[in-house]
Write a protein that holds these residues in place. Structure first.
Motif, short mmCIF file in Angstrom:
data_model
loop_
_atom_site.label_atom_id
_atom_site.label_comp_id
_atom_site.label_asym_id
_atom_site.label_seq_id
_atom_site.Cartn_x
_atom_site.Cartn_y
_atom_site.Cartn_z
N ALA A 114 0.83 -1.21 0.00
CA ALA A 114 0.00 0.00 0.00
C ALA A 114 0.86 1.26 0.00
CB ALA A 114 -0.94 -0.01 1.20
N ILE A 115 1.98 1.24 0.73
CA ILE A 115 2.86 2.40 0.77
C ILE A 115 3.55 2.60 -0.58
CG2 ILE A 115 5.01 3.26 1.76
CD1 ILE A 115 4.07 2.20 4.45
N THR A 116 3.92 1.51 -1.25
CA THR A 116 4.48 1.62 -2.59
C THR A 116 3.50 2.31 -3.52
OG1 THR A 116 5.83 -0.38 -2.31
CG2 THR A 116 5.37 0.32 -4.56
N ALA A 117 2.22 1.89 -3.47
CA ALA A 117 1.20 2.51 -4.32
C ALA A 117 1.02 3.98 -3.97
CB ALA A 117 -0.12 1.75 -4.17
N ARG A 118 1.05 4.30 -2.68
CA ARG A 118 0.86 5.69 -2.26
C ARG A 118 1.99 6.59 -2.77
NH1 ARG A 118 1.91 6.90 3.85
NH2 ARG A 118 4.01 6.91 3.00
N GLU A 119 3.23 6.14 -2.58
CA GLU A 119 4.37 6.97 -2.98
C GLU A 119 4.44 7.12 -4.49
OE1 GLU A 119 6.29 8.70 -0.88
OE2 GLU A 119 4.94 7.95 0.68
N ALA A 120 4.17 6.04 -5.23
CA ALA A 120 4.21 6.12 -6.69
C ALA A 120 3.13 7.05 -7.21
CB ALA A 120 4.05 4.73 -7.29
N THR A 121 1.93 6.96 -6.63
CA THR A 121 0.82 7.79 -7.09
C THR A 121 1.05 9.25 -6.74
OG1 THR A 121 -0.68 5.91 -6.83
CG2 THR A 121 -1.68 8.09 -7.01
N GLN A 122 1.58 9.51 -5.55
CA GLN A 122 1.87 10.89 -5.17
C GLN A 122 2.88 11.51 -6.14
OE1 GLN A 122 3.68 11.78 -1.22
NE2 GLN A 122 5.00 13.06 -2.47
N ASN A 123 3.93 10.76 -6.48
CA ASN A 123 4.93 11.28 -7.41
C ASN A 123 4.31 11.58 -8.78
OD1 ASN A 123 6.99 11.15 -5.54
ND2 ASN A 123 7.66 9.12 -6.16
N SER A 124 3.40 10.71 -9.23
CA SER A 124 2.76 10.91 -10.53
C SER A 124 1.86 12.14 -10.50
CB SER A 124 1.97 9.67 -10.93
OG SER A 124 2.82 8.55 -11.09
N LEU A 125 1.13 12.34 -9.42
CA LEU A 125 0.28 13.52 -9.31
C LEU A 125 1.13 14.80 -9.33
CD1 LEU A 125 -2.39 12.44 -6.66
CD2 LEU A 125 -2.84 13.20 -9.00
N ASP A 126 2.28 14.75 -8.69
CA ASP A 126 3.16 15.92 -8.69
C ASP A 126 3.70 16.21 -10.09
OD1 ASP A 126 2.86 16.31 -5.98
OD2 ASP A 126 4.62 15.12 -5.45
N GLU A 127 3.72 15.18 -10.96
CA GLU A 127 4.24 15.33 -12.32
C GLU A 127 3.11 15.48 -13.34
OE1 GLU A 127 7.22 15.79 -13.31
OE2 GLU A 127 8.19 15.52 -11.36
N ARG A 128 1.93 15.85 -12.90
CA ARG A 128 0.78 16.01 -13.81
C ARG A 128 1.15 16.96 -14.95
NH1 ARG A 128 -5.03 18.39 -11.78
NH2 ARG A 128 -6.31 17.83 -13.59
N TRP A 129 0.88 16.52 -16.17
CA TRP A 129 1.32 17.27 -17.35
C TRP A 129 0.25 18.26 -17.80
CZ3 TRP A 129 0.45 15.97 -22.95
CH2 TRP A 129 1.22 16.76 -23.79
N ASN A 130 -0.88 17.77 -18.27
CA ASN A 130 -1.99 18.63 -18.69
C ASN A 130 -2.92 18.82 -17.51
OD1 ASN A 130 -4.37 19.72 -19.74
ND2 ASN A 130 -4.12 18.66 -21.71
N ARG A 131 -3.00 20.03 -16.96
CA ARG A 131 -3.74 20.27 -15.74
C ARG A 131 -5.25 20.18 -15.92
NH1 ARG A 131 0.17 19.72 -12.14
NH2 ARG A 131 -1.14 20.75 -10.58
N THR A 132 -5.73 20.10 -17.16
CA THR A 132 -7.17 19.97 -17.39
C THR A 132 -7.61 18.53 -17.47
OG1 THR A 132 -6.99 20.00 -19.82
CG2 THR A 132 -7.12 22.13 -18.67
N ARG A 133 -6.66 17.60 -17.44
CA ARG A 133 -6.99 16.17 -17.54
C ARG A 133 -6.43 15.43 -16.33
NH1 ARG A 133 -3.87 14.54 -22.48
NH2 ARG A 133 -4.63 12.49 -21.87
N PRO A 134 -7.05 14.30 -15.97
CA PRO A 134 -6.55 13.56 -14.81
C PRO A 134 -5.27 12.79 -15.12
CG PRO A 134 -8.39 12.37 -15.80
CD PRO A 134 -8.28 13.69 -16.53
N VAL A 135 -4.47 12.57 -14.10
CA VAL A 135 -3.41 11.57 -14.18
C VAL A 135 -4.09 10.20 -14.08
CG1 VAL A 135 -1.41 10.58 -12.99
CG2 VAL A 135 -1.65 13.06 -13.18
N ARG A 136 -3.74 9.31 -14.97
CA ARG A 136 -4.32 7.97 -14.96
C ARG A 136 -3.28 6.98 -14.45
NH1 ARG A 136 -5.06 9.71 -19.87
NH2 ARG A 136 -4.05 7.95 -20.90
#
Length: 697
Positions: A114-136
């Motif tokens: 669960a912590i692996t998923a949390r840290e990976a997802t947090q990093n991806s959200l921080d790297e969001r490219w197009n701010r009008t679309r979700p990170v998938r």
């Protein structure tokens, strides 16, 4: 564009970039190539910069000199990956004798899937490219055997790296034992579990091979988050949990870039294995190694390579779209906590972990896209074991998701009157100046507090969660000291840029709370970063903020005072007072830490009580007293019809026997309606503790 006599259309700029990559791979300079072709260096420079294109006979000679297949210059194929171009490159041991017996960053967290998923997802959200679309985010568990396993091992150059894993598998070291156990299980079962983590609509691993950039921060450096401003955490540790989820510390990466590198964007590949120091065939190695192309300019170093589609497929890293982002393949995946061992259990942990940590990121206002979408799937040799599940915040956190949606839709109310109401309150946070800006004045930020009734069947009501920026849950704690008779509730705090106000105060609060987060991102508390960055008083401001939040939650759910009427007797009006009398707290004596309850359909109070126990060798023998609070005078006592022990205590008649040396105990009780001095709905119950001489009384 030009067209040669062979009918092939050539782009000078694309050819030049391709030729430059091949020279770097071969370790040749422009002068070396010019001498081999019997042309001037200026001619080679013109080819590489795209100002000219060589004749067809020179192109054929270039392919031969660079050991490329005929026609590779026209198709822009990279060097064939099966002839030694890609391999493992191990870092040699330090010449001063220093040894690292594991990645220290990986031990900064409690290891779990669960912590692996949390840290990976947090990093991806921080790297969001197009701010009008979700990170998938897509998490895929895949267990492979037989021919699938063999093909993957060939693509990984497994036979080349296994001797190093064996040499590093020292049973006297924690990491060594894990490596040895992973190899043993693989050989005994013939099964290998892969966990692939994909993000889409993220920046990807942009940047140069060795200098500052996302690529170097992820695959070459420790404690470098490459995050600017208020993104993510302060420690750059999160990526270590990805490698920590592999039994072998082995991860392979495929990235589609948001901005080109070497004039290419798709299928930038590299692998890394984090081993401890080891010795093999008389040579000492520092531990880490990289799967990539040899860098002729740096000893034992590997560069990323631009992979062909077949290689990507063999490594189970084919991406689902051309959107920028990165795919991580964790080889030999497992749950380090040992909580999950089957595909089904791991699927459940990933889904619930994502829902718990990122439910608010998945909520969007009317007509808007959420910040995040996430799904989890489990396969075995290509066959679906658990179908792909998209994490639904309204399924896993219905009350909290309702609260955030109401805030985004601007449908909050001033007081709770219905089961789906959401109260919105403003909580002040005073942000002190930074030490380097000591002359500046404090900034006041207004955080948003949302309170809503809990849903039926909510297993953990009366809790507060707090978040900032990307709305990942940081603070999660119970709210104690709530008035009896209050509805069960959920409270959500949006702070910093999560408020969406777009003001300077929001940015200041974001940075302040980021500094107050420990590496685990699970609280806001005094940290070394906070006290070293902000002026004196930062800790006090943070404590005031937390205290104010809790007080405002308690006030929001406190039952309204009954309306006084002339025909109600004075004694009855006194009994309907809802203000709990503060409990006496005698040093060294048990006290009531919290009491929550409600009146059931029979008019009886059902109460859950948590007791704070001073530690001692002997058991505490206590008699819980149930009283109805009044404004003045005596508090009429009611009897219990039922007492039940929940933790660290036993019930004997109307007496509690609390376990020795424990610091807390919990019991539940039901009042005897016949002993009520007034109807339960018209008064507030209060629980006190009296010491009993023995359990027989």
């Amino acid at each position: 564009m030009t067209q040669d006599g062979d009918g092939i259309t050539r782009d000078p700029e694309a050819f030049g970039a391709w030729l430059g990559r091949q020279l770097r791979r071969k370790g040749m300079s422009q002068s070396d190539l010019a001498a081999a072709l019997d042309v001037t260096r200026a001619a080679v420079s013109a080819w590489i910069t795209g100002r000219a294109t060589p004749r067809i006979d020179k192109i054929q000679a270039i392919e031969e000199i660079l050991d490329l297949a005929a026609g590779a210059s026209a198709t822009r194929d990279e060097t064939p990956e099966s002839n030694g171009y890609v391999g493992w490159h191990h870092r040699l041991a330090h010449t001063d004798g220093g040894r690292e017996l594991g990645n220290a960053a990986a031990f900064a967290f409690d290891s779990s899937l669960a912590i692996t998923a949390r840290e990976a997802t947090q990093n991806s959200l921080d790297e969001r490219w197009n701010r009008t679309r979700p990170v998938r985010m897509r998490f895929t568990l895949h267990e492979i055997t037989g021919e699938r396993l063999r093909r993957l091992q060939e693509a990984l150059r497994w036979d080349d790296v296994v001797p190093h894993i064996e040499a590093a598998g020292d049973p006297k070291q924690k990491v060594g034992r894990m490596l040895a156990d992973g190899l043993r299980e693989l050989r005994e079962t013939g099964k290998l579990l892969l966990l692939r983590i994909d993000d889409y609509n993220a920046n990807g691993m942009t940047g140069p091979e060795y200098d500052d950039g996302r690529f170097a921060a992820v695959v070459r450096r420790q404690l470098d988050s490459h995050k600017k401003g208020t993104a993510g955490g302060s420690f750059g540790l999160g990526k270590a949990t990805i490698w920590g989820a592999s039994r072998f510390g082995l991860v392979v990466v495929n990235s589609t870039l948001s901005e080109s590198h070497e004039d290419l964007r798709e299928r930038r590949m590299i692998g890394r294995i984090d081993l401890p120091w080891h010795e093999l065939n008389g040579v000492q190695y520092a531990g880490p190694a990289w799967l990539g192309s040899r860098d002729p300019m740096r000893e034992s170093a590997a560069r990323s390579w631009w992979a062909g589609e077949r290689t990507v497929e063999e490594l189970y890293l084919t991406r689902g779209s051309t959107d920028p982002g990165t795919s991580f393949l964790i080889v030999g995946a497992h749950d380090p906590s040992g909580e999950a061992t089957t595909l089904e259990e791991m699927h459940t942990i990933l889904v619930r972990g994502l829902a718990s940590d990122f439910w608010a990121s998945m909520v969007a206002g009317r007509g808007q896209a959420p910040m995040l979408e996430a799904s989890v799937e489990a396969l075995c040799d290509g066959q679906v074991v658990v179908a792909e599940e998209r994490v639904d915040p309204y399924r896993y956190e219905p009350a909290r998701a309702r609260a955030v949606r109401a805030f985004l839709d601007r449908t909050t109310v001033s007081q709770l009157t219905k089961a789906d109401d959401v109260i919105e309150l403003s909580v002040p946070l005073t942000v002190p100046p930074r030490k380097i800006e000591a002359d500046d004045r404090p900034i006041e930020h207004r955080a948003v507090l949302l309170v809503t009734p809990a849903t039926d069947g909510d297993q953990k009501p009366n809790r507060l969660v707090g978040m900032r920026s990307t709305r990942m849950t940081v603070l999660d704690r119970p709210v104690t000291g709530v008035s009896l008779g209050s509805p069960l509730f959920q409270a959500v705090l949006l702070a910093g840029t999560a408020t969406g106000a777009g003001l300077q105060a929001e940015e200041a609060a974001e940075a302040f709370l980021r500094a107050a987060e420990p590496p685990e991102h699970n609280d806001w508390k005094p940290t070394e970063d906070l006290t070293s960055t902000y002026a004196r008083g930062a800790t006090t401001r943070l404590k005031e903020f937390r205290k104010t939040i809790l007080a405002m939650v308690r006030g929001a759910v406190k039952p309204a005072e009954p309306v006084e009427q002339e025909d109600i007797p004075t004694i009855l009006r006194d009994l309907t007072n809802l203000d709990p009398t503060p409990l006496p707290r005698t040093k060294g004596y048990p006290t009531v830490k919290s009491a929550t309850g409600e009146v059931d359909e029979n008019g009886a109070w059902r109460i859950r009580v948590e007791i704070r126990l001073p530690e001692r060798e002997d058991a505490w023998v206590l008699r819980p007293l149930l009283r109805f609070a009044t404004r003045s005078g005596p508090k009429p006592e009611a009897r219990w019809s039922e007492l039940s022990a929940e933790s660290n205590c036993e019930v004997s008649g109307d007496v509690l026997l609390c376990v020795a040396r424990e610091r807390s105990a919990v019991f539940t009780g039901v009042s005897d309606v016949a002993s009520h001095p007034v109807a339960g709905q018209l008064a507030i119950a209060e629980v006190d503790l009296a010491q009993a001489k023995d359990a027989s009384r």
